[in-house]
Write a protein that holds these residues in place. Structure first.
Motif, mmCIF file in Angstrom:
data_model
loop_
_atom_site.group_PDB
_atom_site.id
_atom_site.type_symbol
_atom_site.label_atom_id
_atom_site.label_comp_id
_atom_site.label_asym_id
_atom_site.label_seq_id
_atom_site.Cartn_x
_atom_site.Cartn_y
_atom_site.Cartn_z
ATOM 1 N N VAL A 57 0.841 -1.203 0.000
ATOM 2 C CA VAL A 57 0.000 0.000 0.000
ATOM 3 C C VAL A 57 0.863 1.235 0.000
ATOM 4 O O VAL A 57 0.569 2.228 -0.646
ATOM 5 C CB VAL A 57 -0.966 -0.023 1.214
ATOM 6 C CG1 VAL A 57 -1.706 1.271 1.337
ATOM 7 C CG2 VAL A 57 -1.922 -1.181 1.106
ATOM 8 N N ARG A 61 -1.465 3.858 7.166
ATOM 9 C CA ARG A 61 -2.785 4.346 7.571
ATOM 10 C C ARG A 61 -3.804 4.112 6.459
ATOM 11 O O ARG A 61 -3.456 3.798 5.334
ATOM 12 C CB ARG A 61 -2.708 5.830 7.911
ATOM 13 C CG ARG A 61 -2.206 6.665 6.783
ATOM 14 C CD ARG A 61 -1.960 8.074 7.233
ATOM 15 N NE ARG A 61 -1.278 8.780 6.156
ATOM 16 C CZ ARG A 61 -1.617 9.961 5.723
ATOM 17 N NH1 ARG A 61 -2.600 10.599 6.304
ATOM 18 N NH2 ARG A 61 -0.958 10.537 4.754
ATOM 19 N N ASN A 62 -5.041 4.308 6.779
ATOM 20 C CA ASN A 62 -6.103 4.133 5.782
ATOM 21 C C ASN A 62 -6.069 5.303 4.810
ATOM 22 O O ASN A 62 -6.008 6.457 5.216
ATOM 23 C CB ASN A 62 -7.463 4.069 6.466
ATOM 24 C CG ASN A 62 -7.620 2.818 7.282
ATOM 25 O OD1 ASN A 62 -6.973 1.814 7.006
ATOM 26 N ND2 ASN A 62 -8.464 2.872 8.284
ATOM 27 N N TRP A 63 -6.125 5.002 3.535
ATOM 28 C CA TRP A 63 -6.081 6.043 2.515
ATOM 29 C C TRP A 63 -7.164 5.760 1.489
ATOM 30 O O TRP A 63 -7.291 4.658 0.984
ATOM 31 C CB TRP A 63 -4.711 6.060 1.843
ATOM 32 C CG TRP A 63 -4.671 6.847 0.578
ATOM 33 C CD1 TRP A 63 -4.957 8.155 0.420
ATOM 34 C CD2 TRP A 63 -4.352 6.355 -0.717
ATOM 35 N NE1 TRP A 63 -4.813 8.519 -0.884
ATOM 36 C CE2 TRP A 63 -4.439 7.433 -1.607
ATOM 37 C CE3 TRP A 63 -3.976 5.122 -1.214
ATOM 38 C CZ2 TRP A 63 -4.189 7.325 -2.958
ATOM 39 C CZ3 TRP A 63 -3.719 5.013 -2.560
ATOM 40 C CH2 TRP A 63 -3.822 6.098 -3.415
ATOM 41 N N VAL A 64 -7.961 6.775 1.200
ATOM 42 C CA VAL A 64 -8.997 6.663 0.188
ATOM 43 C C VAL A 64 -8.615 7.593 -0.947
ATOM 44 O O VAL A 64 -8.383 8.784 -0.739
ATOM 45 C CB VAL A 64 -10.387 7.045 0.758
ATOM 46 C CG1 VAL A 64 -11.448 6.984 -0.318
ATOM 47 C CG2 VAL A 64 -10.753 6.143 1.913
ATOM 48 N N GLU A 73 -0.377 7.723 -3.147
ATOM 49 C CA GLU A 73 -1.112 8.745 -2.405
ATOM 50 C C GLU A 73 -0.612 10.147 -2.723
ATOM 51 O O GLU A 73 -1.412 11.077 -2.875
ATOM 52 C CB GLU A 73 -0.998 8.477 -0.899
ATOM 53 C CG GLU A 73 -1.769 9.467 -0.057
ATOM 54 C CD GLU A 73 -1.668 9.181 1.419
ATOM 55 O OE1 GLU A 73 -2.325 9.898 2.179
ATOM 56 O OE2 GLU A 73 -0.932 8.264 1.811
#
Length: 155
Positions: A57, A61-64, A73
């Motif tokens: 990833v 952390r969570n990434w949208v 990102e």
């Protein structure tokens, strides 16, 4: 008024409610320790699988994604910031300021000022505002009655 009549249509409202319920993300307020299922996984297998997932990833952390780049990102955020800067700041703000302050392209203001000046000049000279002989009648060529025939004349 017609939009209110259309909104009062029961099938339409029902479809809107159903769509919003399908796309809603419901939040559970139950305690997680009782509802969660547990698996017995060895610590080495869990560490190796979580490390591989985190490295693929790129962030822990969570990434949208904003939809510009689904893999990176920083590229996604940079593209989002650039596109919103160009669309909002340059196009909307500066474009509307330019449109508000651009000179009159069809010279409507100029024509109106000239008309007021000409009216004032003719009133001061004692002339009619518009002469009935604005064009010399000798220069006007009208068709004869035979040339007109049955053509309807609207005045």
């Amino acid at each position: 008024m017609s939009s209110l009549v259309r909104l009062s249509n029961a099938p339409l409202v029902r479809n809107l409610v159903n769509y919003s319920l399908r796309s809603a993300r419901l939040i559970s307020s139950s305690q997680k320790n009782r509802d969660a299922a547990t698996l017995d996984v060895s610590k080495k297998a869990a560490a190796s699988s979580s490390g591989a997932a985190a490295s693929s990833v790129g962030t822990g952390r969570n990434w949208v994604s904003y939809g510009f780049d689904r893999k990176d990102e920083t590229n996604d955020r940079s593209a989002m910031n650039a596109s919103f800067f160009f669309t909002v700041t340059l196009c909307l703000v500066l474009g509307s300021a330019y449109w508000a302050y651009v000179p009159d392209p069809q010279l409507q203001d100029w024509a109106q000022r000239e008309a007021y000046l000409e009216l004032r000049r003719r009133e001061a000279a004692g002339l009619e505002p518009i002469s009935k002989d604005f064009v010399d009648p000798a220069q006007i060529v009208l068709p004869s009655d035979e040339e007109l025939g049955n053509t309807e004349i609207v005045i």
